[in-house]
Structure formats: C-alpha cells, structure tokens
Design an enzyme around this catalytic site. Sequence first.
Site, short mmCIF file in Angstrom:
data_model
loop_
_atom_site.label_atom_id
_atom_site.label_comp_id
_atom_site.label_asym_id
_atom_site.label_seq_id
_atom_site.Cartn_x
_atom_site.Cartn_y
_atom_site.Cartn_z
N LYS A 1 -4.23 -4.17 14.28
CA LYS A 1 -3.71 -3.13 15.17
C LYS A 1 -4.18 -3.35 16.61
O LYS A 1 -5.36 -3.66 16.85
CB LYS A 1 -4.14 -1.74 14.68
CG LYS A 1 -3.54 -1.37 13.32
CD LYS A 1 -4.02 -0.01 12.87
CE LYS A 1 -3.34 0.39 11.56
NZ LYS A 1 -3.74 -0.45 10.42
N GLU B 1 0.83 -1.20 0.00
CA GLU B 1 0.00 0.00 0.00
C GLU B 1 0.87 1.26 0.00
O GLU B 1 2.02 1.24 0.45
CB GLU B 1 -0.91 0.01 1.23
CG GLU B 1 -0.16 0.06 2.55
CD GLU B 1 -1.08 0.00 3.75
OE1 GLU B 1 -1.98 0.85 3.86
OE2 GLU B 1 -0.86 -0.90 4.60
#
Length: 320
Positions: free
Chosen positions: A162, A28
């Site tokens: 996360k 990304e």
Amino acid sequence: MRMSKTPLRMTEEVAEALHSGLPVVALESNVITHGLPYPENAQTAYEVENAVRTGGAIPATIGIDEGRLSIGMTESDIERYASTPGIPKVSSRDLPVALARGITGATTVASSLVAAELAGIRFFTSAGIGGVHRGAEKSMDVSSDLIQFTRSKVAVVCAGAKAILDLPLTMEFLETHCVPIVSYRSDDFPAFYCESSGIRSPHRVDDEDMIARIVENHWDAGGSGGVLITTPPRAEDAVDRELAEAAIGTALRSAERDGIRGNAITKYLMRAVDEMTGGRTSEANKAVLISTAEVGGILAAAHARTTAQTTHPTRETGAA
C-alpha cells in the site's frame, strides 16, 4: 495427506481441483466485509473470482465460519459475508482464538496464507499487502503480513504494498528476512494503485513458466516461506504517484493532529486519501483487485503445469 487437526470446510469445486492437481488461487475475505458497501462488495467479490477463472485457475475465497476455516465460498456464503454487519477481521495472531470460540470472521492476507497452506493451496492474490508503516522507527508498526510471508509456503501475487506505507523500509524488511521478490513484466516494485513506488525491483521476470520454476526452486532449496510476486496496475487504472504522495502527506498530518494511530491508522489514511483524490483511489483499488486476481490465475496455472511436467516427465526413447 493433511496432518493438521485444524477444521477445514472446502467447497466441492475447490476440493476436486486440489485432488486433481488443478491450479487454485486463495483470496482473502476481509475485502468483502471491510471494504465496499453492500451489494457492491459482493459484486466485486464475484468479479475477483471470475478474474481468477479468466487467468485459468479456480478461486478459493477464504473465511472463518463458526470455528472452521472455509476454503472456497458459495454464492450464498459471499452474500452472507457481504451483507452481515460486524463480522470481525481476523489476522493470523487471532486465528487460534477465533477458531476456539467458534466465531465467524473475515481473513486478512496473513490469516489467509495460514489457511491456504493448510489446504494445500500454493498461490494467493491480493491487491496490496501490508508492510512497514511510516514512522515505524518510533511506533514499531509492522504488518503481520510480512512476518507471515516468512512462515507460509504460499506464493503471493500482489500489486506491491500500500502506498501509505514506508515502502523502502518494507523492501528492507523483506530482504533481511530472505523473502524473494519478483516483478512480473515490470522493472519496478509497484505501490498498490500506483504503477511504481519509485523503487527498482530486485528481479524482473516476463515469463510465467520461469516464475513457476523460481517458486519451486525456493521451496526445494529449503525456503521456509513464500515468494512475493508483484504485478503493477494497468496504466488506465493507475493513480499518478505524485498526486497520491501529496494526498498521503496531507492525510498523515491530519492523522497526527487527530491522534489516530495503531490499528486505526490504515483505514483512516485510505479514506482520507480517497476523499482528497475525489474517489480516484477507491476506483483504482477495485480495478487492481480484479487485474491482480487474473495475473494470479495465470501464474497459478503456469505453476500447476510446470510441476505436473516435473512430477510426470515426458519419457524420451531412442536407438540404443
């Protein structure tokens, strides 16, 4: 043969690798534009790409450039994305609008998966994926990453989700939507910069060739999306889970007090936790980006090798 009319621009290296059946790993561009300051963000992007090469694959950093999907970036592309302020982050929801308007944008995990599948890239790597946010039972805040995993036939290599997220609910979502989860050489589902989330992984696999077969088996059996492959941060890079949880708890209370919610919450929490840990989490974040990219390269190379053997099996001859 690619049937989509979505405009793609590939670097020569990536195009040749895909044509030759060499392993390619998508990356990304959001981590370049919305992460570290310049020039550290550019340097980190080079290190991540080099880690993919160390693992045995070709890196393909993905971006949106004037209404086209860029599959692979040159050095000048990386410098431009790293040094230009205000490049917007574009997820899969906003991708068709960004392409129609002809803008330049940075891809997230979700939009990178869309682009990777269109380009014929089978592996993608990121440090940590999005997931179900804490308090989602009230906010309904669920990352589009999870939805895209069910749609794009791309294997995702990451260090789990996360740590600021609700990881048990994230795992429940993935199970409900039949996304296979495999942990490479680890018993637990990692939490980004923490070696373990405290949650046992559904499957531990230590052999990269077996992971390649698992990925192919999923698609051969009609799986409509990808396979999630986790790899924990190296022990020397990891943040202690109790330290991280204490900082996250304090940051969440601060966010509630300050009225931070919606799209702003992730950035707020990440920065707050980093401040509370004396910069430890941002250092770990960078290290995880690199170590995960190398594992992504290793697994993509194993997949390319395994599929090549399946497509062109060795003929055995013997006496009749």
